[in-house]
Enzyme design. Structure first.
Site, short mmCIF file in Angstrom:
data_model
loop_
_atom_site.label_atom_id
_atom_site.label_comp_id
_atom_site.label_asym_id
_atom_site.label_seq_id
_atom_site.Cartn_x
_atom_site.Cartn_y
_atom_site.Cartn_z
CE LYS A 204 -16.39 75.27 32.27
NZ LYS A 204 -15.24 75.88 32.89
NE ARG A 238 -11.83 70.06 35.10
CZ ARG A 238 -13.16 70.03 34.91
NH1 ARG A 238 -13.72 70.81 33.99
NH2 ARG A 238 -13.92 69.23 35.65
#
Length: 256
Positions: A204, A238
């Site tokens: 991210k 995840r």
């Protein structure tokens, strides 16, 4: 939870696994490295990604779910979509879990299909429309706002009969770097400890951009953050790099 993107345009692995053969090879790799859940994504949700209809998602998935279930019956499969129609298709193919990044906001039928299939449902915090998904909002108190959202949406789900709910605070979706770092420090307060918490921070931008690095070059920093959220009660990670996350989890459990 290992990520299996079937997309040509995902931000860090687009085009790598968008054939049946390459998807099966990657699924086997994820499972061998220690993944217990494979999260199949037929549509990229990165900024400026191509918008697909449910029909195109279903065409892109093809036989991949049923092939994975046949080849690797021990694997749990979650389907990453915001379409009820795609979930209906996935349910008939054998999925075990719904991973809806929209919290039922992009398809009014999503909560109903979750109730109908009785599948576990991952509820993610996100802005209320597809178009505003990545609009950066400065929240007065990000933890309070996310919890308010969780409370409202979880109540709706429970009223429809969906009881197996997993919460995802939505790292990387419409939040400033500062707010995401604040969430990192306050994971233990997210979701009231009533439902399991899923954390998806792999590759991210709130991690790699401030460091001036690429999404593929932040594994060490990501594992430190994984350890941090595990210590605060996170139950599912995840990830793209399953082996590294598995090692982090093993070390955490060893010292617990």
């Amino acid at each position: 939870m290992g990520i299996l993107n079937l997309t040509p345009d995902s931000f860090s692995d687009g085009g790598q696994f968008n054939s049946e053969k390459s998807a099966l090879i990657q699924a086997e790799k994820l499972l061998k490295e220690g993944a217990e859940i494979i999260d199949i994504g037929p549509q990229s949700t990165r900024p400026n990604a191509e918008f697909l209809s449910a029909e195109k998602e279903i065409n892109r998935i093809g036989n991949i779910i049923s092939r994975i279930k046949k080849e690797f019956p021990e694997a749990l499969i979650s389907l990453d979509t915001f379409y009820a129609e795609t979930i209906k298709f996935g349910f008939n193919e054998g999925i075990d879990m719904i991973n809806d990044i929209s919290g039922g906001q992009y398809d009014a039928k999503m909560f109903d299909i979750a109730a109908e299939t009785k599948l576990p449902y991952i509820l993610m915090h996100v802005n209320p429309s597809y178009e505003s998904m990545h609009d950066k909002i400065e929240f007065k108190d990000i933890t309070l706002e996310v919890n308010r959202y969780f409370s409202q949406k979880a109540t709706e789900l429970l009223q429809k009969g969906v009881t197996d709910i997993i919460l995802d605070p939505g790292f990387g979706f419409g939040k400033t770097v500062d707010d995401q770092m604040k969430m990192m420090n306050e994971v233990e307060y997210l979701g009231f400890r009533k439902f399991p918490l899923l954390i998806g921070i792999s590759r991210k931008s709130f991690i790699y951009k401030p460091l001036g690095k690429s999404p593929l070059d932040i594994n060490e920093e990501t594992q430190k953050l994984h350890r941090k959220v595990l210590e605060q009660g996170a139950k599912i990670l995840r990830v793209h790099e399953v082996a590294a996350a598995k090692e982090t989890l093993t070390q955490f459990l060893r010292k617990k």
